[in-house]
Design a protein around this motif. Structure first.
Motif, PDB file in Angstrom:
ATOM      1  N   SER A   1       0.831  -1.209   0.000  1.00 19.58           N
ATOM      2  CA  SER A   1       0.000   0.000   0.000  1.00 19.58           C
ATOM      3  C   SER A   1       0.865   1.257   0.000  1.00 19.58           C
ATOM      4  O   SER A   1       0.535   2.253  -0.668  1.00 19.58           O
ATOM      5  CB  SER A   1      -0.928   0.006   1.221  1.00 19.58           C
ATOM      6  N   ALA A   2       1.967   1.225   0.756  1.00 19.58           N
ATOM      7  CA  ALA A   2       2.887   2.367   0.794  1.00 19.58           C
ATOM      8  C   ALA A   2       3.526   2.581  -0.578  1.00 19.58           C
ATOM      9  O   ALA A   2       3.652   3.719  -1.046  1.00 19.58           O
ATOM     10  CB  ALA A   2       3.965   2.141   1.842  1.00 19.58           C
ATOM     11  N   MET A   3       3.914   1.493  -1.225  1.00 20.52           N
ATOM     12  CA  MET A   3       4.526   1.582  -2.555  1.00 20.52           C
ATOM     13  C   MET A   3       3.556   2.203  -3.561  1.00 20.52           C
ATOM     14  O   MET A   3       3.909   3.130  -4.303  1.00 20.52           O
ATOM     15  CB  MET A   3       4.947   0.184  -3.028  1.00 20.52           C
ATOM     16  N   ILE A   4       2.313   1.726  -3.560  1.00 25.83           N
ATOM     17  CA  ILE A   4       1.319   2.208  -4.522  1.00 25.83           C
ATOM     18  C   ILE A   4       0.823   3.615  -4.158  1.00 25.83           C
ATOM     19  O   ILE A   4       0.839   4.526  -4.984  1.00 25.83           O
ATOM     20  CB  ILE A   4       0.134   1.221  -4.611  1.00 25.83           C
ATOM     21  N   GLY A   5       0.410   3.790  -2.907  1.00 21.61           N
ATOM     22  CA  GLY A   5      -0.153   5.074  -2.490  1.00 21.61           C
ATOM     23  C   GLY A   5       0.872   6.179  -2.347  1.00 21.61           C
ATOM     24  O   GLY A   5       0.545   7.356  -2.463  1.00 21.61           O
ATOM     25  N   GLY A   6       2.134   5.797  -2.124  1.00 25.10           N
ATOM     26  CA  GLY A   6       3.190   6.788  -1.953  1.00 25.10           C
ATOM     27  C   GLY A   6       3.903   7.163  -3.234  1.00 25.10           C
ATOM     28  O   GLY A   6       4.747   8.064  -3.229  1.00 25.10           O
ATOM     29  N   THR A   7       3.559   6.494  -4.326  1.00 25.93           N
ATOM     30  CA  THR A   7       4.288   6.700  -5.588  1.00 25.93           C
ATOM     31  C   THR A   7       3.408   7.199  -6.727  1.00 25.93           C
ATOM     32  O   THR A   7       3.780   8.131  -7.436  1.00 25.93           O
ATOM     33  CB  THR A   7       4.980   5.391  -6.013  1.00 25.93           C
ATOM     34  N   LEU A   8       2.242   6.586  -6.902  1.00 23.85           N
ATOM     35  CA  LEU A   8       1.420   6.891  -8.078  1.00 23.85           C
ATOM     36  C   LEU A   8       0.902   8.330  -8.090  1.00 23.85           C
ATOM     37  O   LEU A   8       0.701   8.934  -7.049  1.00 23.85           O
ATOM     38  CB  LEU A   8       0.257   5.910  -8.190  1.00 23.85           C
ATOM     39  N   GLN A   9       0.660   8.827  -9.303  1.00 26.57           N
ATOM     40  CA  GLN A   9       0.401  10.250  -9.498  1.00 26.57           C
ATOM     41  C   GLN A   9      -1.018  10.681  -9.184  1.00 26.57           C
ATOM     42  O   GLN A   9      -1.231  11.722  -8.599  1.00 26.57           O
ATOM     43  CB  GLN A   9       0.776  10.630 -10.937  1.00 26.57           C
ATOM     44  N   SER A  10      -2.027   9.935  -9.590  1.00 27.34           N
ATOM     45  CA  SER A  10      -3.409  10.377  -9.378  1.00 27.34           C
ATOM     46  C   SER A  10      -4.154   9.405  -8.466  1.00 27.34           C
ATOM     47  O   SER A  10      -3.767   8.239  -8.322  1.00 27.34           O
ATOM     48  CB  SER A  10      -4.158  10.491 -10.713  1.00 27.34           C
ATOM     49  N   VAL A  11      -5.233   9.896  -7.847  1.00 33.27           N
ATOM     50  CA  VAL A  11      -6.054   9.059  -6.969  1.00 33.27           C
ATOM     51  C   VAL A  11      -6.633   7.877  -7.750  1.00 33.27           C
ATOM     52  O   VAL A  11      -6.645   6.744  -7.266  1.00 33.27           O
ATOM     53  CB  VAL A  11      -7.194   9.889  -6.334  1.00 33.27           C
ATOM     54  N   GLY A  12      -7.109   8.152  -8.965  1.00 34.21           N
ATOM     55  CA  GLY A  12      -7.676   7.093  -9.796  1.00 34.21           C
ATOM     56  C   GLY A  12      -6.687   5.982 -10.081  1.00 34.21           C
ATOM     57  O   GLY A  12      -7.034   4.791 -10.062  1.00 34.21           O
ATOM     58  N   GLN A  13      -5.432   6.356 -10.347  1.00 31.57           N
ATOM     59  CA  GLN A  13      -4.391   5.361 -10.596  1.00 31.57           C
ATOM     60  C   GLN A  13      -4.092   4.537  -9.347  1.00 31.57           C
ATOM     61  O   GLN A  13      -3.875   3.326  -9.421  1.00 31.57           O
ATOM     62  CB  GLN A  13      -3.122   6.050 -11.094  1.00 31.57           C
ATOM     63  N   VAL A  14      -4.111   5.193  -8.187  1.00 31.38           N
ATOM     64  CA  VAL A  14      -3.884   4.490  -6.917  1.00 31.38           C
ATOM     65  C   VAL A  14      -4.994   3.467  -6.672  1.00 31.38           C
ATOM     66  O   VAL A  14      -4.723   2.315  -6.325  1.00 31.38           O
ATOM     67  CB  VAL A  14      -3.809   5.488  -5.734  1.00 31.38           C
TER      68      VAL A  14
END
Length: 342
Positions: free
Chosen positions: A189-202
């Motif tokens: 979750s940290a990798m995805i939520g801390g890296t991706l650019q938009s909320v939709g992408q997360v």
């Protein structure tokens, strides 16, 4: 009074053609997203808008409506987004999670500014790439652009590149997380939520792993968004501090901390505070979330409609390298920080 009425009518007539096109492209994007949810309506809206705008509807009659849809609706979207975020959300990822987010964002901003300088990009473009990648993609770029006085062309290209980078990472991060963490909930979750650019992408990337990962990834992302105002202030200060041609009185204002911030950034902060103190109820917050999402997709469709592909291709190699290097930096820094903190 009659003159004002005529002026208002003229503005509506000027805006309507482009606005209708943007709404139609956004509507079609939301429909297509139901069949290809992993790509998401926001990403589809940009690329579909680029296709329609460059192949069919790039005439002058549409431009004012495109601009209104891009600037005004995205501004409203940012304010409404604040009404969905509670400061208490921070507690759900703990102190170590917050430290991870702050360090990850700081590394992304410093790295984006440094890489952009080495590749020869303008200060404005570097600042927008820094905010877009560090915080929340299109919304962060939209909030940063007026503060640094960026032009529409640079803003459009920055938003496009940030979204392209995010789309690639959206599919890549679940694979990396599986390899490194065997999809451990917190680390993934940290990798995805801390890296991706938009909320939709997360949301899309987290959903590829599990429902719980999607929810916790979103919380990590929300904490990044809470820091939007801080990032905008910091980049605005950097821009004006480095500008050698500003007037004396402007220098004095900066020294006193009077940095011009768009109304919608202040609005974002206010609605976030109102939601945190339960003045904005959960039901109202849900309505704000839906409206914010719809406004953002219409705005992204308009951004796509205004992007000139020839301009994009002209800068293609350098811009692509810029996005690639920032993406690599984000992944590497996230891996290191997760290893240390989480």
């Amino acid at each position: 009074m009659n003159k004002k009425h005529k002026d208002f009518t003229k503005i509506i007539k000027d805006i309507m053609p482009g606005f209708v096109v943007a709404v139609l492209v956004a509507g079609l994007s939301m429909l297509l997203a139901k069949f290809i949810p992993k790509l998401g309506a926001a990403s589809i809206a940009i690329f579909l808008g680029m296709f329609v705008g460059n192949v069919f509807l790039n005439q002058e009659i549409f431009q004012k409506g495109y601009k209104f849809s891009e600037t005004d609706l995205l501004s409203y979207s940012i304010v409404l987004l604040g009404a969905t975020l509670s400061i208490s959300t921070i507690s759900e990822i703990g102190i170590s999670g917050v430290i991870f987010i702050v360090l990850q964002m700081t590394i992304t901003i410093i790295g984006a500014l440094y890489i952009g300088k080495k590749l020869g990009f303008t200060d404005n473009f570097r600042y927008m790439m820094a905010s877009g990648n560090a915080v929340c993609g299109s919304s962060a770029i939209a909030a940063t652009a007026p503060v640094i006085e960026a032009d529409d062309k640079e803003k459009g290209i920055a938003i496009t590149i940030v979204n392209v980078t995010g789309i690639v990472l959206m599919f890549l991060l679940p694979v990396i997380s599986q390899f490194l963490y065997n999809h451990d909930l917190t680390q993934t979750s940290a990798m995805i939520g801390g890296t991706l650019q938009s909320v939709g992408q997360v949301v899309a990337s987290g959903a590829m792993v599990s429902e719980h990962t999607k929810d916790l990834s979103t919380i990590f992302k929300i904490v990044r968004i809470i820091f939007l105002v801080v990032v905008v202030f910091a980049l605005g200060h950097l821009k004006h501090k480095s500008n050698k041609e500003i007037l004396k009185e402007e220098v004095t204002d900066i020294e006193r901390g009077k940095i011009k911030v768009p109304w919608y950034v202040i609005g974002f902060f206010i609605t976030c505070a109102l939601f945190s103190f339960n003045i904005i109820t959960q039901n109202v917050s849900m309505i704000c979330k839906e409206l914010s999402n719809k406004f953002e997709i219409i705005a992204l469709a308009a951004i796509g409609l205004r992007v000139n592909v020839k301009d994009l291709i002209k800068q293609g190699k350098a811009v692509s390298l810029y996005g690639l290097f920032i993406g690599i930096l984000q992944i590497v820094s996230a891996i290191i920080l997760i290893g240390i903190l989480l």
